[in-house]
Design a protein around this motif. Structure first.
Motif, PDB file in Angstrom:
ATOM      1  N   PHE A 239      39.564  48.904  36.642  1.00 60.70           N
ATOM      2  CA  PHE A 239      40.103  47.549  36.796  1.00 60.70           C
ATOM      3  C   PHE A 239      40.829  47.163  35.512  1.00 60.70           C
ATOM      4  O   PHE A 239      40.330  47.400  34.418  1.00 60.70           O
ATOM      5  CB  PHE A 239      38.953  46.573  37.065  1.00 60.70           C
ATOM      6  CG  PHE A 239      39.418  45.160  37.316  1.00 60.70           C
ATOM      7  CD1 PHE A 239      40.057  44.816  38.486  1.00 60.70           C
ATOM      8  CD2 PHE A 239      39.207  44.173  36.363  1.00 60.70           C
ATOM      9  CE1 PHE A 239      40.479  43.517  38.727  1.00 60.70           C
ATOM     10  CE2 PHE A 239      39.635  42.858  36.595  1.00 60.70           C
ATOM     11  CZ  PHE A 239      40.267  42.537  37.778  1.00 60.70           C
ATOM     12  N   ASN A 240      42.014  46.567  35.649  1.00 63.39           N
ATOM     13  CA  ASN A 240      42.803  46.166  34.484  1.00 63.39           C
ATOM     14  C   ASN A 240      42.763  44.645  34.368  1.00 63.39           C
ATOM     15  O   ASN A 240      43.503  43.930  35.037  1.00 63.39           O
ATOM     16  CB  ASN A 240      44.234  46.680  34.643  1.00 63.39           C
ATOM     17  CG  ASN A 240      45.080  46.419  33.402  1.00 63.39           C
ATOM     18  OD1 ASN A 240      44.913  45.383  32.737  1.00 63.39           O
ATOM     19  ND2 ASN A 240      45.963  47.337  33.084  1.00 63.39           N
ATOM     20  N   ALA A 241      41.877  44.156  33.478  1.00 61.71           N
ATOM     21  CA  ALA A 241      41.664  42.711  33.363  1.00 61.71           C
ATOM     22  C   ALA A 241      42.897  42.013  32.807  1.00 61.71           C
ATOM     23  O   ALA A 241      43.123  40.820  33.078  1.00 61.71           O
ATOM     24  CB  ALA A 241      40.443  42.434  32.486  1.00 61.71           C
ATOM     25  N   THR A 242      43.706  42.739  32.052  1.00 61.87           N
ATOM     26  CA  THR A 242      44.934  42.137  31.513  1.00 61.87           C
ATOM     27  C   THR A 242      45.884  41.777  32.660  1.00 61.87           C
ATOM     28  O   THR A 242      46.481  40.692  32.691  1.00 61.87           O
ATOM     29  CB  THR A 242      45.629  43.123  30.552  1.00 61.87           C
ATOM     30  OG1 THR A 242      44.675  43.513  29.557  1.00 61.87           O
ATOM     31  CG2 THR A 242      46.836  42.495  29.902  1.00 61.87           C
ATOM     32  N   ARG A 312      29.959  39.954  36.989  1.00 61.96           N
ATOM     33  CA  ARG A 312      28.953  38.921  36.701  1.00 61.96           C
ATOM     34  C   ARG A 312      29.454  37.532  37.104  1.00 61.96           C
ATOM     35  O   ARG A 312      28.692  36.603  37.262  1.00 61.96           O
ATOM     36  CB  ARG A 312      28.611  38.949  35.210  1.00 61.96           C
ATOM     37  CG  ARG A 312      27.853  40.197  34.785  1.00 61.96           C
ATOM     38  CD  ARG A 312      28.115  40.509  33.337  1.00 61.96           C
ATOM     39  NE  ARG A 312      29.548  40.712  33.096  1.00 61.96           N
ATOM     40  CZ  ARG A 312      30.103  40.881  31.901  1.00 61.96           C
ATOM     41  NH1 ARG A 312      29.363  40.861  30.819  1.00 61.96           N
ATOM     42  NH2 ARG A 312      31.415  41.063  31.780  1.00 61.96           N
ATOM     43  N   GLY A 313      30.766  37.404  37.233  1.00 59.23           N
ATOM     44  CA  GLY A 313      31.318  36.100  37.591  1.00 59.23           C
ATOM     45  C   GLY A 313      32.819  36.124  37.448  1.00 59.23           C
ATOM     46  O   GLY A 313      33.393  37.170  37.099  1.00 59.23           O
ATOM     47  N   PRO A 314      33.504  35.030  37.746  1.00 56.52           N
ATOM     48  CA  PRO A 314      34.968  34.999  37.718  1.00 56.52           C
ATOM     49  C   PRO A 314      35.544  35.371  36.355  1.00 56.52           C
ATOM     50  O   PRO A 314      36.684  35.826  36.278  1.00 56.52           O
ATOM     51  CB  PRO A 314      35.316  33.545  38.076  1.00 56.52           C
ATOM     52  CG  PRO A 314      34.058  32.875  38.454  1.00 56.52           C
ATOM     53  CD  PRO A 314      32.901  33.760  38.153  1.00 56.52           C
ATOM     54  N   GLY A 315      34.744  35.190  35.291  1.00 57.36           N
ATOM     55  CA  GLY A 315      35.228  35.534  33.959  1.00 57.36           C
ATOM     56  C   GLY A 315      35.602  37.006  33.836  1.00 57.36           C
ATOM     57  O   GLY A 315      36.486  37.374  33.061  1.00 57.36           O
ATOM     58  N   ASP A 316      34.973  37.858  34.635  1.00 62.42           N
ATOM     59  CA  ASP A 316      35.293  39.284  34.594  1.00 62.42           C
ATOM     60  C   ASP A 316      36.705  39.577  35.093  1.00 62.42           C
ATOM     61  O   ASP A 316      37.213  40.687  34.921  1.00 62.42           O
ATOM     62  CB  ASP A 316      34.290  40.083  35.447  1.00 62.42           C
ATOM     63  CG  ASP A 316      32.958  40.240  34.728  1.00 62.42           C
ATOM     64  OD1 ASP A 316      32.792  39.619  33.648  1.00 62.42           O
ATOM     65  OD2 ASP A 316      32.089  40.970  35.234  1.00 62.42           O
TER      66      ASP A 316
END
Lengths: 323, 323
Positions: A239-242, A312-316
């Motif tokens: 997954f690319n969080a950027t 863990r939540g939307p922050g991920d």
């Protein structure tokens, strides 16, 4: 790669003669798209796209799809505009199939999406959601929770042919999603299939959105969850969080997300993952021998589903919670 | 339907930047052709065709093919003209493959060929033969008698998987043709693959010949035999003598046939039939699992071969003998 219907030049000439497009200079099947037959039709008035709707697109849904394209075009969304023939009618018939000519969009879909593309896609998705707010036709999402359960019932006995344990995993996920699936998020018309090959760019500038043939009414944030799955994983499955942050930020600049929409994202992403996992699984198991189109790997979406199960939540997703 | 190589937009932009074509507006894979990857490339200067040569087209043959297209174009044959980049070079590299941009030809290939099309094709073939007479490069026909024998050696043990008795039938035909194959007919550059999907028309006017990637030096009348097989049989297998007469008459108006060429026609037609029978048989037996391209039916050419085995003489092709 899809051209399912062979159009003779006589039929085509007669078909195009009903339009104000001059005569046909060239018509070549396009080796993209899997649902319908698409041709690049060059006439004396320039290039257009000719689409013949194959069986999977239901005839009764076409007024919704074509009306939506017209509605969005007149509101400045860069999408194909159905071209009416001289009698004012855009939806016609060719070779026994519903057929339409739409305007040609420049640009190419990005083979290697960058965060800047994801930001543009997020913003475009939000613009579609806003522009469609006053579109009066509706179409239920046939691939929502009830549709997933139907697909699962058709595939469960053979899912383990693809990977042992897959059937049980799908069943457990549907049981998890059922009671938790959010029913009251802001809803409207969603694209529902905004994969990279449905978005054209010239460099970093988004020049068009195509293939609205899964568009339907559903939670707007679910469209974003489809986009995250389609754009923000690398080829190796990471997954690319950027990219995700870029897409979400691009979206929120145009249409802010409510706290409930943000909180629902992990669940919406799981739902979107199982939706594509199930349709790909069904196609994989029911792939006709010798068909032109190579079925897509369902397990790609099992990996995505597992990622979303673990967040863990939307922050991920690279989201800050400030709206 | 063929696009084997995926071209990224970055690679394409960099590639096109070497030409005087402006920037790329669109590039779509074309769902036609089986040997190479073809794209309809629209730039600020209009539409062109981008071809990436896949493994089956040998790199060392490309100067012959591209030189021939240039030679024929300058002599008024409507065929794709390779476009040189700013450094004067037309044959370049893209995604690790030899690549070339050629001019776009209008027209569509006739899905239902009529005698009038056959007459035009015959005349065009003769014009190609005359125009290529002073082309200085040469390329032996890899799919001549020696090539057929090689293919047969590779297929003979499995040919009966397609139809019992096929292997013996092919062996007997090669034994018949070997000592009788004419070695001294007027020769030159032939197209060697002029099937309907390689000829564009607008109405009854021939607008272009494409796909010269089997072109080679061989007997000119053998090209006509290939054309008779490709254009003059109906879908039900019946030979259409009206179409054959039209094609032969069209040819002879431009380039008269010698009495020896006329007399050789039945044998040349048998050779042409076994050539396509053998290559299709080889592809059928060696078709990779899950490949995009559906192999063509080899037995279509067994039926054609049997027709030619049964003709009493050139008159059966609708030919009068007066030249």
């Amino acid at each position: 790669m899809a051209v399912y219907t062979e159009v003779t030049d006589e039929d085509l000439d007669a078909f195009v003669a009903d339009y104000d497009l001059g005569s046909v200079l060239s018509c070549k099947g396009i080796a993209e798209g899997v649902e319908n037959s698409n041709f690049l039709l060059v006439t004396e008035r320039g290039p257009h796209i000719l689409t013949l709707y194959e069986k999977r697109t239901k005839r009764e849904d076409l007024p919704f799809f074509l009306g939506l394209l017209e509605h969005l075009s007149t509101r400045g969304i860069a999408c194909p505009l159905p071209v009416a023939a001289r009698d004012g009618v855009a939806l016609r018939e060719l070779c026994g199939r519903p057929a339409v000519i739409v305007t040609f969009l420049s640009g190419q879909w990005p083979r290697r999406a960058q965060p800047v593309h994801c930001a543009e896609v997020g913003a475009a998705l939000a613009r579609v959601h806003l522009a469609a707010a006053d579109f009066t036709l509706t179409r239920p999402n046939a691939l929502g929770l009830a549709g997933w359960r139907e697909l699962y019932a058709k595939c469960r006995h053979r899912a383990d042919e693809v990977r042992p344990g897959l059937s049980a995993e799908l069943g457990a996920e549907l049981e998890h999603l059922g009671p938790r699936w959010p029913a009251d998020l802001p809803a409207g018309v969603i694209h529902a299939d905004l994969f990279p090959d449905n978005v054209f760019f010239r460099g970093e500038e988004l020049t068009g959105l195509i293939d609205f043939y899964f568009a339907c009414n559903d939670a707007l944030a679910y469209d974003l969850a489809i986009g995250l799955n389609a754009w923000c994983f690398e080829a190796d499955g990471a997954f690319n969080a950027t990219k995700a942050r870029a897409m979400l930020t691009g979206y929120r600049k145009v249409r802010p997300l409510s706290a409930r929409e943000v909180a629902a994202l992990p669940l919406l992403c799981r739902g979107s993952a199982i939706r594509f996992l199930l349709t790909r699984l069904y196609d994989w198991l029911n792939h006709p021998e010798g068909a032109f189109v190579r079925p897509k790997d369902p397990l790609e979406y099992r990996r995505k589903l597992r990622f979303h199960q673990g967040v863990r939540g939307p922050g991920d997703y690279g989201l800050d919670m400030e709206g």
